[in-house]
Design a protein around this motif. Structure first.
Motif, PDB file in Angstrom:
ATOM      1  N   ASN A   1       1.592   9.860  -5.586  1.00 43.91           N
ATOM      2  CA  ASN A   1       2.870  10.386  -5.068  1.00 43.91           C
ATOM      3  C   ASN A   1       3.734  11.001  -6.172  1.00 43.91           C
ATOM      4  O   ASN A   1       4.842  10.550  -6.421  1.00 43.91           O
ATOM      5  CB  ASN A   1       3.664   9.262  -4.397  1.00 43.91           C
ATOM      6  N   PHE A   2       3.219  11.995  -6.850  1.00 44.48           N
ATOM      7  CA  PHE A   2       4.029  12.646  -7.881  1.00 44.48           C
ATOM      8  C   PHE A   2       4.897  13.734  -7.249  1.00 44.48           C
ATOM      9  O   PHE A   2       4.435  14.466  -6.365  1.00 44.48           O
ATOM     10  CB  PHE A   2       3.144  13.280  -8.948  1.00 44.48           C
ATOM     11  N   LYS A   3       6.135  13.821  -7.717  1.00 44.15           N
ATOM     12  CA  LYS A   3       7.000  14.931  -7.298  1.00 44.15           C
ATOM     13  C   LYS A   3       7.255  15.792  -8.527  1.00 44.15           C
ATOM     14  O   LYS A   3       7.775  15.314  -9.526  1.00 44.15           O
ATOM     15  CB  LYS A   3       8.328  14.392  -6.748  1.00 44.15           C
TER      16      LYS A   3
ATOM     17  N   GLU B   1       0.833  -1.192   0.000  1.00 45.40           N
ATOM     18  CA  GLU B   1       0.000   0.000   0.000  1.00 45.40           C
ATOM     19  C   GLU B   1       0.865   1.239   0.000  1.00 45.40           C
ATOM     20  O   GLU B   1       1.999   1.211   0.490  1.00 45.40           O
ATOM     21  CB  GLU B   1      -0.891   0.011   1.251  1.00 45.40           C
ATOM     22  N   SER B   2       0.347   2.324  -0.576  1.00 49.22           N
ATOM     23  CA  SER B   2       1.093   3.577  -0.478  1.00 49.22           C
ATOM     24  C   SER B   2       0.119   4.696  -0.146  1.00 49.22           C
ATOM     25  O   SER B   2      -1.068   4.617  -0.467  1.00 49.22           O
ATOM     26  CB  SER B   2       1.810   3.876  -1.799  1.00 49.22           C
ATOM     27  N   ALA B   3       0.654   5.733   0.476  1.00 46.48           N
ATOM     28  CA  ALA B   3      -0.185   6.851   0.901  1.00 46.48           C
ATOM     29  C   ALA B   3      -0.483   7.756  -0.288  1.00 46.48           C
ATOM     30  O   ALA B   3       0.220   7.731  -1.298  1.00 46.48           O
ATOM     31  CB  ALA B   3       0.516   7.635   1.988  1.00 46.48           C
ATOM     32  N   VAL B   4      -1.552   8.545  -0.185  1.00 48.96           N
ATOM     33  CA  VAL B   4      -1.933   9.454  -1.262  1.00 48.96           C
ATOM     34  C   VAL B   4      -1.698  10.901  -0.810  1.00 48.96           C
ATOM     35  O   VAL B   4      -2.169  11.309   0.248  1.00 48.96           O
ATOM     36  CB  VAL B   4      -3.426   9.267  -1.616  1.00 48.96           C
ATOM     37  N   VAL B   5      -0.963  11.647  -1.622  1.00 50.07           N
ATOM     38  CA  VAL B   5      -0.780  13.070  -1.335  1.00 50.07           C
ATOM     39  C   VAL B   5      -2.077  13.774  -1.715  1.00 50.07           C
ATOM     40  O   VAL B   5      -2.535  13.671  -2.849  1.00 50.07           O
ATOM     41  CB  VAL B   5       0.401  13.659  -2.135  1.00 50.07           C
TER      42      VAL B   5
ATOM     43  N   TYR C   1       2.137  15.897  -5.450  1.00 46.41           N
ATOM     44  CA  TYR C   1       0.718  15.798  -5.812  1.00 46.41           C
ATOM     45  C   TYR C   1       0.274  14.346  -5.845  1.00 46.41           C
ATOM     46  O   TYR C   1       1.071  13.452  -6.140  1.00 46.41           O
ATOM     47  CB  TYR C   1       0.485  16.400  -7.200  1.00 46.41           C
ATOM     48  N   GLY C   2      -1.010  14.146  -5.596  1.00 49.51           N
ATOM     49  CA  GLY C   2      -1.572  12.802  -5.715  1.00 49.51           C
ATOM     50  C   GLY C   2      -2.085  12.527  -7.113  1.00 49.51           C
ATOM     51  O   GLY C   2      -2.127  11.387  -7.563  1.00 49.51           O
ATOM     52  N   ALA C   3      -2.500  13.601  -7.813  1.00 50.41           N
ATOM     53  CA  ALA C   3      -3.066  13.439  -9.156  1.00 50.41           C
ATOM     54  C   ALA C   3      -2.669  14.625 -10.030  1.00 50.41           C
ATOM     55  O   ALA C   3      -2.433  15.723  -9.517  1.00 50.41           O
ATOM     56  CB  ALA C   3      -4.592  13.364  -9.083  1.00 50.41           C
ATOM     57  N   ILE C   4      -2.596  14.380 -11.335  1.00 52.69           N
ATOM     58  CA  ILE C   4      -2.244  15.454 -12.277  1.00 52.69           C
ATOM     59  C   ILE C   4      -3.317  15.532 -13.364  1.00 52.69           C
ATOM     60  O   ILE C   4      -3.679  14.524 -13.976  1.00 52.69           O
ATOM     61  CB  ILE C   4      -0.863  15.200 -12.930  1.00 52.69           C
ATOM     62  N   VAL C   5      -3.836  16.733 -13.583  1.00 53.31           N
ATOM     63  CA  VAL C   5      -4.802  16.963 -14.654  1.00 53.31           C
ATOM     64  C   VAL C   5      -4.079  17.703 -15.784  1.00 53.31           C
ATOM     65  O   VAL C   5      -3.480  18.742 -15.549  1.00 53.31           O
ATOM     66  CB  VAL C   5      -5.979  17.829 -14.155  1.00 53.31           C
TER      67      VAL C   5
ATOM     68  N   TYR D   1      11.139   5.548 -12.049  1.00 55.45           N
ATOM     69  CA  TYR D   1      10.383   5.914 -10.843  1.00 55.45           C
ATOM     70  C   TYR D   1      11.278   6.122  -9.627  1.00 55.45           C
ATOM     71  O   TYR D   1      10.788   6.415  -8.550  1.00 55.45           O
ATOM     72  CB  TYR D   1       9.342   4.826 -10.540  1.00 55.45           C
ATOM     73  N   GLY D   2      12.569   5.929  -9.795  1.00 55.88           N
ATOM     74  CA  GLY D   2      13.476   6.073  -8.665  1.00 55.88           C
ATOM     75  C   GLY D   2      13.189   5.044  -7.579  1.00 55.88           C
ATOM     76  O   GLY D   2      13.282   5.338  -6.385  1.00 55.88           O
ATOM     77  N   ALA D   3      12.843   3.823  -7.987  1.00 58.73           N
ATOM     78  CA  ALA D   3      12.432   2.808  -7.013  1.00 58.73           C
ATOM     79  C   ALA D   3      13.611   1.988  -6.488  1.00 58.73           C
ATOM     80  O   ALA D   3      13.457   1.224  -5.546  1.00 58.73           O
ATOM     81  CB  ALA D   3      11.402   1.882  -7.645  1.00 58.73           C
ATOM     82  N   ILE D   4      14.762   2.131  -7.140  1.00 55.99           N
ATOM     83  CA  ILE D   4      15.881   1.251  -6.772  1.00 55.99           C
ATOM     84  C   ILE D   4      16.946   2.020  -5.988  1.00 55.99           C
ATOM     85  O   ILE D   4      17.394   3.090  -6.404  1.00 55.99           O
ATOM     86  CB  ILE D   4      16.504   0.612  -8.035  1.00 55.99           C
ATOM     87  N   THR D   5      17.316   1.464  -4.856  1.00 54.52           N
ATOM     88  CA  THR D   5      18.425   2.033  -4.079  1.00 54.52           C
ATOM     89  C   THR D   5      19.433   0.908  -3.860  1.00 54.52           C
ATOM     90  O   THR D   5      19.187  -0.247  -4.227  1.00 54.52           O
ATOM     91  CB  THR D   5      17.940   2.542  -2.706  1.00 54.52           C
ATOM     92  N   TYR D   6      20.562   1.239  -3.225  1.00 50.23           N
ATOM     93  CA  TYR D   6      21.588   0.212  -2.972  1.00 50.23           C
ATOM     94  C   TYR D   6      21.871   0.126  -1.490  1.00 50.23           C
ATOM     95  O   TYR D   6      21.910   1.137  -0.797  1.00 50.23           O
ATOM     96  CB  TYR D   6      22.857   0.522  -3.761  1.00 50.23           C
ATOM     97  N   VAL D   7      22.044  -1.103  -1.027  1.00 54.49           N
ATOM     98  CA  VAL D   7      22.365  -1.304   0.387  1.00 54.49           C
ATOM     99  C   VAL D   7      23.617  -2.178   0.486  1.00 54.49           C
ATOM    100  O   VAL D   7      23.898  -2.989  -0.402  1.00 54.49           O
ATOM    101  CB  VAL D   7      21.201  -2.005   1.143  1.00 54.49           C
TER     102      VAL D   7
END
Lengths: 260, 128, 663
Positions: free
Chosen positions: C226-228, C136-140, C324-328, C598-604
């Motif tokens: 979750n748009f930036k 689940e993810s939160a909505v802006v 933003y949560g949504a873009i028009v 989407y910038g979903a990958i990080t490194y550990v």
């Protein structure tokens, strides 16, 4: 760069001025050119029917000569020759059926597939010499109001000829400015004068030519310039006879001071 | 010859697709010889699509079209009415005895100043 | 061993007329692992779904294959069906035997064979499926509206009305868009400004709405909810907070020769200007190309005259970052360039104008204060000729292949208004077809003809040329079968409209799909017309296709409803098909992170046991499942084969391919 010069049949007889002054001007402008050896008529009309091949062959021969004898730059003056050569060249490039049949018939040493560039004298002035350079070379500016008469064959169909804007062309006006004249814009400059029917249907040819010449005069033109022997004949013989028509090369030669 | 076959030939020769016509009439709006034609440029496209070739074969427009390509240039749908007119004219003159110019009559048709290019064009357009 | 159920849909005759559905069901029943295979007329109907639910329970199915339409159409439906019968929704595979089979084949035998192969392929994949669960993810709770025309304004107002915050980003110095330029609006002829400016003011006064004019979207990252977004606020060289809109600076500016865009270039404006009297915000802006101070440092008059010290020549562009949560997308349209249509004389003659230019010429706030005069000599035109379809329905390459939809109605409006205000003026309209579907639309057009005596000529214009000071309009009259030449004083061209040129850039940023005419594509032409296929991106107004004001407003509100529906949720279910990295294979090379949109990958840094009590610290990729959208870019880029996508593993795809190739 060396251009292969194609005069075409009429320029050796009825339209000598177009040819003679064209050559003199080229020399004056320092353009290197050589006439096609053993050239023949381009065919005079572009054969539209997709099944016509034989009537395109003479044009293909000339196109191929430019490729074989020169640097593949075929220079033409007459609007009709330019029209026919450019469109047939397009067919040789794009129409497999015509290319195959024409080559089959001509049996050239190397197959011809539209490699030559067909360049109208006006295109040469614009794209290779440059109107600014012409302006600098002018000795006797033509201080007159000049109407450019494009007619139809130079411009249309624009997708194939890619010469200038078909409805608002500027190349001859730019040329007129370069030789010191004032271009006159008038609506009928790209309307057909009806030359093709002038022998068979004189009435139409007169109607159309009078319309063109009246419109040009109405907008203040003192003289008209053309690149086409057909238009020259028709506008002179069948127009209103009040406005003189010149080949553009004659005015060019005069401006460059090489007209005797 | 079979009418259907004739229509098919004319369509092929013209290289244009009459079905693309949206009947806007721009070709006829642009044609400089419109008033000299019995069958108008847009009608050439319409009749050939309907297969009514007789009207076209007998049309005087075949000889008053100036071949100036104004209709081809301006068609918003890429149809070429002039090509249809030319294809029909070919259909007429390719029949034996249908040549429209008799060589022996040429001297009386022309004057001193006529460019020979015009004569060649005339023969190419009206004779086979 | 899996227990698989196969369900073959007829889709009425859509599939069944080309595919022998009974045979498909029969053949697939023989596949190893398949315990039941059924066919039914409409599998998506309530009865069809019940059939699936019952089979799952009765046969204790571990997975199902539905041979039906595209998964884009009903995958979600059948996943819900499976879930309601207690099956993990990711144990459902769709074999597309409609779009990819029955619709494109004619021969029944061939199509049936292909449907069987597609079914086998889905079974092969299903055998390797594993149950997946979504995170689940939160909505802006904030929306971005790109474009401040009537579409953007309406969407923003509706979203704000529901209690959510909205930002409007508009490239020009004011909101209002094309509608602000119009004189009257069809079919009721009320004044555009009278109905638009109150909405503009509402936007400005609504505390939920933040208007960012003279601003452009610079970049968009993230995903639905979750748009930036980075927004560039261009330097207007005027402090928005200080400027009172008094207009003193405009009077004093010595550089007055800028073309007035708002009046379609029909008159000029100073280098510092407020686009029009009702502009929102009512704040000046300096055109840096025209301002003498900014160009060569010599002037500064406006700063001297400004009572509130609002002028700031040193202002720089500013980058704002918001979530933003949504873009028009509401980027609107512009009329096409008419350079390919010189037969109508637009470039040659001043008195050939476009319809939008005519709007300004007729508008009380326009360059001639509503007094209709022709641009060349400011005289009243006595004969006006309209030309429709200028560049619309044009497949020759010069114009646009589509119908611009609004021209028939606005031309009827112009013709009517002119005949009403100047009854002595002759009005002609050249048309191909008059297209007036819409409530009270055809009646409106007929009024122009019957009540106001507008002359409609069926046929197109071939040429416009000048003769004795008149514009000669030569065209075909197809009804009378003649060529007519109408000597006119003014010629008006109904130029085709095209999407705003900014839309391509925006579409790329938000990964929304676009068609060959640069209109944004909707998720479904009929059933999801206001959403982009990209989740969280919504379409408002002409950016999606030509439409008039009533239709635009309807769509803008529909779009707002969709946005509100999204923002009302606290959490969004994430995509379960996410990437994951096999840490034993990962070399930590960073290639996957570089391609991830989407910038979903990080490194550990992780400790790995090497045996013999030794350990090693290694850098490995780690995927944030809440951010990953499952596009698969990383899996094909990974040089060591460590990245894989759940639900679409390399093994599953190879199994599908093998099943297709096997005879």
């Amino acid at each position: 760069m060396k251009f292969t010069y194609y005069p075409g049949c009429t320029l050796r007889t009825k339209a000598k001025q177009l040819d003679i002054y064209g050559r003199k001007s080229l020399e004056a402008l320092g353009v290197d050119f050589e006439e096609v050896k053993e050239w023949q008529c381009c065919g005079a009309v572009y054969p539209i029917s997709r099944d016509e091949v034989a009537t395109k062959l003479s044009a293909v021969r000339t196109l191929n000569s430019a490729k074989v004898e020169g640097e593949g730059k075929l220079l033409t003056l007459c609007s009709a020759c330019h029209h026919v050569l450019k469109r047939v060249n397009g067919d040789m490039k794009n129409d497999e059926n015509i290319r195959f049949k024409a080559n089959n018939y001509l049996a050239l040493e190397e197959e011809y597939a539209g490699e030559t560039d067909v360049i109208h004298y006006l295109e040469l002035l614009r794209d290779y010499v440059g109107f600014d350079n012409i302006k600098r070379a002018v000795k006797n500016p033509i201080n007159k109001k000049v109407g450019a008469y494009y007619g139809c064959l130079l411009l249309r169909p624009s997708k194939e000829l890619a010469f200038d804007s078909p409805e608002n062309p500027t190349i001859i006006e730019d040329f007129i400015k370069a030789i010191g004249g004032t271009p006159v814009i008038y609506g009928m400059r790209n309307e057909c004068c009806g030359a093709y029917v002038s022998a068979t249907n004189k009435e139409i040819a007169v109607k159309k030519s009078v319309k063109v010449t009246d419109d040009a005069m109405g907008h203040g033109a003192e003289l008209l310039v053309t690149a086409c022997p057909l238009c020259m004949y028709n506008l002179t013989e069948n127009g209103n006879k009040k406005v003189p028509v010149y080949y553009f090369t004659e005015l060019l030669a005069e401006a460059l001071g090489v007209k005797e | 010859m079979d009418k259907l076959e004739q229509v098919k030939l004319v369509k092929e020769r013209s290289g244009t697709d009459a079905r693309k016509c949206m009947k806007c009439g721009k070709c006829s709006g642009r044609c400089p010889a419109y008033n000299e034609m019995d069958v108008k440029p847009h009608q050439f496209v319409s009749y050939i699509e309907k297969g009514d070739i007789d009207k076209l074969l007998n049309s005087k427009s075949l000889y008053t079209c100036l071949s100036c390509f104004a209709c081809v240039e301006r068609c918003p749908r890429g149809v070429a009415p002039a090509n249809v007119i030319e294809a029909v004219r070919q259909e007429v003159i390719r029949v034996q005895g249908e040549n429209k110019i008799q060589a022996e009559k040429v001297p009386e048709m022309i004057d001193e100043t006529i460019p020979q290019q015009l004569l060649v064009s005339m023969f190419r357009k009206l004779n086979k | 061993m899996q227990r698989i159920g196969v369900f073959v849909c007829w889709c009425g005759s859509n599939i069944a007329s080309t595919v022998d559905v009974k045979k498909v069901a029969e053949v697939l029943k023989a596949e190893p692992g398949v315990v039941i295979s059924e066919n039914y007329q409409y599998m998506c109907s309530e009865n069809g779904q019940a059939l699936i639910r019952n089979a799952i329970k009765e046969h204790s199915l571990t997975g199902i294959v539905v041979c039906s339409c595209s998964p884009r159409m009903h995958e979600a439906t059948f996943r819900r069906t499976a879930e309601s019968a207690g099956l993990n929704p990711y144990m459902v595979e769709i074999a597309n035997i409609r779009e990819q089979c029955s619709w494109i084949h004619k021969d029944m035998e061939e199509a049936t064979e292909k449907a069987i192969i597609l079914g086998r392929s889905a079974i092969a994949k299903l055998k390797l499926n594993a149950p997946l669960t979504s995170g689940e993810s939160a909505v802006v709770k904030r929306a971005l509206v790109i474009g401040g025309g009537i579409a953007g304004i309406q969407s923003a107002l509706d979203i704000a009305e529901a209690g959510f915050e909205v930002d409007i980003v508009e490239t020009s110095p004011t909101i209002g868009g094309n509608m602000a330029k119009l004189d009257k609006t069809f079919p009721t002829l009320d004044c555009a400004a009278c109905i638009l400016t109150p909405k503009m003011v509402d936007c400005a006064q609504n505390e939920k709405i933040d208007i960012l004019t003279y601003s452009e979207v610079e970049s968009v990252k993230g995903f639905v909810g979750n748009f930036k977004v980075q927004i560039r606020k261009k330097a207007r060289f005027v402090d928005e907070k200080k400027c009172t809109g008094c207009g003193e600076c405009m009077q004093k500016c010595p550089s007055k020769k800028g073309l007035n865009d708002f009046n379609m270039g029909l008159n000029t404006r100073p280098a510092i200007y407020i686009p029009f009297a009702q502009a929102i915000p009512n704040v000046a802006v300096i055109d840096p190309e025209q301002c003498l101070k900014l160009k060569n440092g010599k002037c500064g008059l406006c700063a001297m005259k400004c009572n509130v010290n609002a002028i700031d020549y040193t202002q720089k562009d500013e980058i704002i970052e918001r979530e933003y949560g949504a873009i028009v997308v509401a980027t609107g349209y512009k009329p096409i360039s008419l350079e390919n249509f010189n037969e109508y004389g637009y470039s040659q003659y001043k008195d050939v104008v476009t319809s939008l230019e005519l709007e300004r010429l007729m508008n009380a706030a326009g360059p001639s204060e509503g007094h209709l005069v022709r641009p060349s000599d400011h005289k009243e035109p006595k004969v006006i000729t309209f030309i429709q379809c200028v560049g619309s329905r044009d497949t020759s390459g010069c114009g646009k292949p589509y119908c611009s939809k609004i021209c028939c109605m606005y031309t009827a409006k112009h013709a009517m208004l002119i005949r009403e205000k100047y009854p002595d003026t002759e009005v002609h309209v050249f048309y191909i077809d008059v297209r007036t579907p819409g409530k009270n639309y055809d009646e409106f057009f007929r009024r122009a003809v019957e009540q106001y005596g507008v002359d409609y000529v069926k046929g197109m214009v071939g040429k416009v040329y000048e003769e004795n000071g008149k514009l000669m309009v030569q065209g075909a009259d197809l009804i009378n079968n003649e060529q007519v030449v109408i000597p006119s004083d003014l010629v008006v061209l109904a130029a085709a409209i095209e999407p705003s040129p900014t839309v391509r850039k925006i579409a790329t940023m938000v990964t929304a799909s676009i068609d060959t005419n640069n209109f944004l594509t909707e998720a479904h032409a009929k059933l999801r017309p206001v959403e982009s296929p990209t989740a969280g991106i919504f379409l408002s107004g002409v950016c999606q296709g030509p439409k008039d004001i009533p239709e635009t407003v309807s769509q803008a509100s529909a779009c707002a409803a969709k946005v509100i529906g999204l923002l009302a949720k606290d959490k969004l279910k994430c995509n379960a098909s996410v990437a994951h990295s096999d840490e034993t294979l990962c070399s930590g090379c960073s290639v996957c992170a570089n391609v991830c949109p989407y910038g979903a990958i990080t490194y550990v840094d992780k400790e790995f046991r090497l045996g013999g009590g030794k350990t090693e610290l290694r850098r490995v990729a780690s995927v944030n499942p809440a951010v990953c959208q499952g596009c698969g870019a990383c899996t094909v880029t990974c040089p060591s084969g460590a990245m894989d996508l759940k639900g679409f593993t390399t093994g599953q795809i190879m199994a599908e391919v093998d099943a297709i190739c096997k005879r």
